[in-house]
Structures are given as C-alpha cells and as structure tokens.
Design an enzyme around this catalytic site. Structure first.
Site, PDB file in Angstrom:
ATOM      1  N   LYS A 235       0.859  -1.183   0.000  1.00  0.00           N
ATOM      2  CA  LYS A 235       0.000   0.000   0.000  1.00  0.00           C
ATOM      3  C   LYS A 235       0.900   1.239   0.000  1.00  0.00           C
ATOM      4  O   LYS A 235       1.816   1.359   0.835  1.00  0.00           O
ATOM      5  CB  LYS A 235      -0.854  -0.026   1.266  1.00  0.00           C
ATOM      6  CG  LYS A 235      -2.248   0.506   1.086  1.00  0.00           C
ATOM      7  CD  LYS A 235      -3.059   0.224   2.351  1.00  0.00           C
ATOM      8  CE  LYS A 235      -4.417   0.810   2.288  1.00  0.00           C
ATOM      9  NZ  LYS A 235      -5.117   0.717   3.565  1.00  0.00           N
TER      10      LYS A 235
HETATM   11  C1  E4P Z   1      -8.487   1.626   3.472  1.00  0.00           C
HETATM   12  O1  E4P Z   1      -7.711   0.890   2.928  1.00  0.00           O
HETATM   13  C2  E4P Z   1      -8.195   2.308   4.729  1.00  0.00           C
HETATM   14  O2  E4P Z   1      -7.523   1.440   5.592  1.00  0.00           O
HETATM   15  C3  E4P Z   1      -9.388   2.802   5.454  1.00  0.00           C
HETATM   16  O3  E4P Z   1     -10.588   2.563   4.789  1.00  0.00           O
HETATM   17  C4  E4P Z   1      -9.163   4.162   5.972  1.00  0.00           C
HETATM   18  O4  E4P Z   1     -10.324   4.797   6.315  1.00  0.00           O
HETATM   19  P1  E4P Z   1     -10.739   5.381   7.734  1.00  0.00           P
HETATM   20  O5  E4P Z   1      -9.530   5.368   8.632  1.00  0.00           O
HETATM   21  O6  E4P Z   1     -11.221   6.754   7.448  1.00  0.00           O
HETATM   22  O7  E4P Z   1     -11.805   4.458   8.194  1.00  0.00           O
END
Ligand code: E4P
Length: 215
Positions: free
Chosen positions: A83
């Site tokens: 990622k």
């Molecule tokens: C996606 O890969 C992220 O981990 C995640 O959805 C982040 O979003 P949030 O921290 O706003 O829930």
C-alpha cells in the site's frame, strides 16, 4: 464484487473469514498501531488466516524509502499487496513496483485525477476514501463513479477499492457504481446480514410451525 475487511485485528479477521464472504484484508498504520504488536508479526498472521490479497502500508514518503519498505513487505507472502500513498513520490515507487511485478494499492485518494495517475503507473488497486469525503461535505461516491468512468474510457485494469466505508449504504452504492472491491470494518460487514423483516419472517414461520401436528 469482492469484500475486504479493513482491520489488523486478527481475532476479527479470523471470525469474519470463517463466515465465507471476504476475499482479502486491508490494513493501515492506524489499524496496526491499535494491535500494539510488531507489524510483520501481524501481517504474517493475517496471511496465514486469509487466502487473498492483504494490503500492508509503507510509511516512508520518498520513493527510495517506499521501495525499500515495499520490497520487504512483498517478501512476507505471495498475497502481500504494498500500500502506497497517492503522492508524486509514492507513484514513482509504484511505477517501479509494477516493473518488478509487486502488486500495489494506492491509498489516501481523494480526486479522480490522482486515480488516473495511479492507473498510469500500473497500480493494482486504487483506494478512494469515500467516508472522509462525505465528512467534509463532498459526495464520496461521486469520486468512485468518476474513477470508474475514466478507467472504463481507457481500459485501465486498476481495480477500485471503495474505502473509508461508514455504513451499509456505502457498500450498496459501491456495488451499484461497479467498484470491484469494497473494504469495511467489522461492524459494517456484520450489519450487511441484518434485516428486521428477515427476523420477523423467521419468527412468524416458527410460530406457525408450532401449530403443525407432529408425528
Ligand atoms: C483503506 O484501505 C483504509 O484502511 C481505510 O478505509 C481508511 O479509512 P478510515 O480510517 O477513514 O476508516
């Protein structure tokens, strides 16, 4: 449509994997920090539980740092997906990962043009954060629809992961928009099973069954 679980909590991952409906897992630095454990330990355990893509996030902000980290993460397991944040440096690294055959998930994406750039460098996945856009007065799902249109116009193979999902309507809209994947936390995925009419219907059937003569 693929459903991913968005967490680093291995107990939750083990439970939801046993339900038979998830295809992968997305983690992020916040999720990992909540476990209080060493990241590599957590990632390995997740890979032992789930047979599907597991996103593991790089922390460095320079392309060279991202490349070093990402290559290490990719070695953890064949299902590892690196990622990378959606920045100029991040996308430089993604271009190189693509050449090396390392699968990537380009994250913290908030505009269709950022998504276009990620597709151009061969990102495996793009993660638009719909809930965070909704929270500042934009319609997060419009971003998903725009990305879908652009990718469709040019035949980009990058898959859309609808992320930062807050409730079942986000999942429904992700499906209607044709997003390949939706990633969500434990609470949202569990809510997908619920319908009061299902509960009522079961109750009515069971009550009527009581009146059926038994042998
Ligand atoms: C996606 O890969 C992220 O981990 C995640 O959805 C982040 O979003 P949030 O921290 O706003 O829930």
């Amino acid at each position: 449509m693929k459903l991913f679980l968005d967490t680093a909590d291995v107990a939750q991952i083990r439970e939801v994997w046993s339900w038979g409906i998830i295809d992968g897992v997305t983690t992020n630095p916040t999720h990992v920090s909540k476990t209080g454990r060493k990241p590599v330990e957590v990632y390995k355990e997740i890979c032992d539980i789930v047979d599907g893509p597991i996103s593991m996030e790089t922390i460095g902000l320079k392309a060279d740092e991202i490349l070093v980290e990402g290559r290490q993460l990719a070695k953890i397991h064949k299902n590892a997906v690196v990622k990378v944040v959606n920045t100029l440096e991040g996308l430089k690294a993604v271009k190189q990962f693509t050449k090396e055959g390392i699968k990537t998930n380009v994250t913290v994406t908030f505009s269709p043009l950022q998504a276009l750039l990620a597709a151009k460098v061969g990102a495996g996945y793009i993660s638009p954060f719909v809930g965070r856009l909704d929270a500042v007065g934009h319609v997060g799902m419009d971003l998903v629809r725009q990305i879908k249109t652009i990718y469709g116009n040019y035949g980009y193979k990058t898959e859309i992961i609808v992320a930062a999902v807050r409730h079942p309507m986000h999942v429904l809209e992700a499906g209607l928009a044709g997003a390949e994947v939706c990633t969500m936390g434990y609470d949202v995925i569990k809510q997908l099973y619920n319908h009061p009419l299902t509960d009522l219907g079961i109750e009515m059937f069971l009550n009527d069954w009581k009146k059926v003569p038994k042998a």
